[in-house]
Scaffold this motif. Sequence first.
Motif, short mmCIF file in Angstrom:
data_model
loop_
_atom_site.label_atom_id
_atom_site.label_comp_id
_atom_site.label_asym_id
_atom_site.label_seq_id
_atom_site.Cartn_x
_atom_site.Cartn_y
_atom_site.Cartn_z
N MET A 1 0.80 -1.07 -0.11
CA MET A 1 0.00 -0.14 0.00
C MET A 1 0.96 1.16 -0.08
O MET A 1 1.83 1.11 0.70
N GLY A 2 0.43 2.17 -0.62
CA GLY A 2 1.26 3.32 -0.89
C GLY A 2 0.56 4.49 -1.19
O GLY A 2 -0.69 4.47 -1.62
N TRP A 3 1.18 5.73 -1.65
CA TRP A 3 0.62 6.86 -1.92
C TRP A 3 1.52 7.58 -3.17
O TRP A 3 2.75 7.31 -3.09
N TYR A 4 0.73 8.09 -3.89
CA TYR A 4 1.32 8.69 -5.20
C TYR A 4 0.78 10.11 -5.37
O TYR A 4 -0.40 10.35 -4.63
N ARG A 5 1.29 10.92 -6.17
CA ARG A 5 0.76 12.26 -6.34
C ARG A 5 0.70 12.80 -7.96
O ARG A 5 1.81 12.32 -8.50
N ASP A 8 3.39 10.35 -9.69
CA ASP A 8 4.56 9.83 -9.37
C ASP A 8 4.46 9.42 -7.74
O ASP A 8 3.74 9.72 -7.22
N LEU A 9 5.50 8.10 -7.35
CA LEU A 9 5.47 7.82 -6.23
C LEU A 9 5.85 8.78 -5.14
O LEU A 9 6.86 9.66 -4.97
N VAL A 10 5.14 8.73 -3.84
CA VAL A 10 5.33 9.69 -2.83
C VAL A 10 5.97 8.89 -1.70
O VAL A 10 6.96 8.83 -1.01
N ALA A 11 5.33 7.53 -1.35
CA ALA A 11 5.87 6.78 -0.31
C ALA A 11 4.88 5.51 -0.26
O ALA A 11 3.83 5.54 -0.61
N THR A 12 5.73 4.42 0.17
CA THR A 12 4.83 3.38 -0.10
C THR A 12 5.89 1.97 0.86
O THR A 12 6.89 2.32 0.97
#
Length: 116
Positions: free
Chosen positions: A33-37, A45-49
């Motif tokens: 699970m992660g966050w993109y923006r 783009d990837l933020v954190a995962t």
Amino acid sequence: VQLQASGGGVVQAGGSLRLSCAASGIIFDPNIMGWYRQAPGKQRDLVATFWPGGNPRYDDSVKGRFTISRDNAQNKVYLQMDSLKPEDTAVYFCKLENGRGRRPYWGQGTQVTVSS
């Protein structure tokens, strides 16, 4: 599988926001699970995962300011965003990569706006 993100808003530079994302449906282990923006006119783009038992991975632009965490029992992922900058303004999406096949699912996105 559905992902529901929340927590976006408008904040002044230097402020904080906390994003939440809840996954529902059939969730397989392992999963990521992660966050993109995605900012206007730019790619997502990837933020954190990270996945359970692993170390979180952050984009260099948010290291030291953002913290990702997850509640495995409830299939939720969070993004604590501190020291926000105007360049953090974007629509933030949570993503689930489900099972060993890593089938991707996306949430609907939540707007984060940081004013200078």
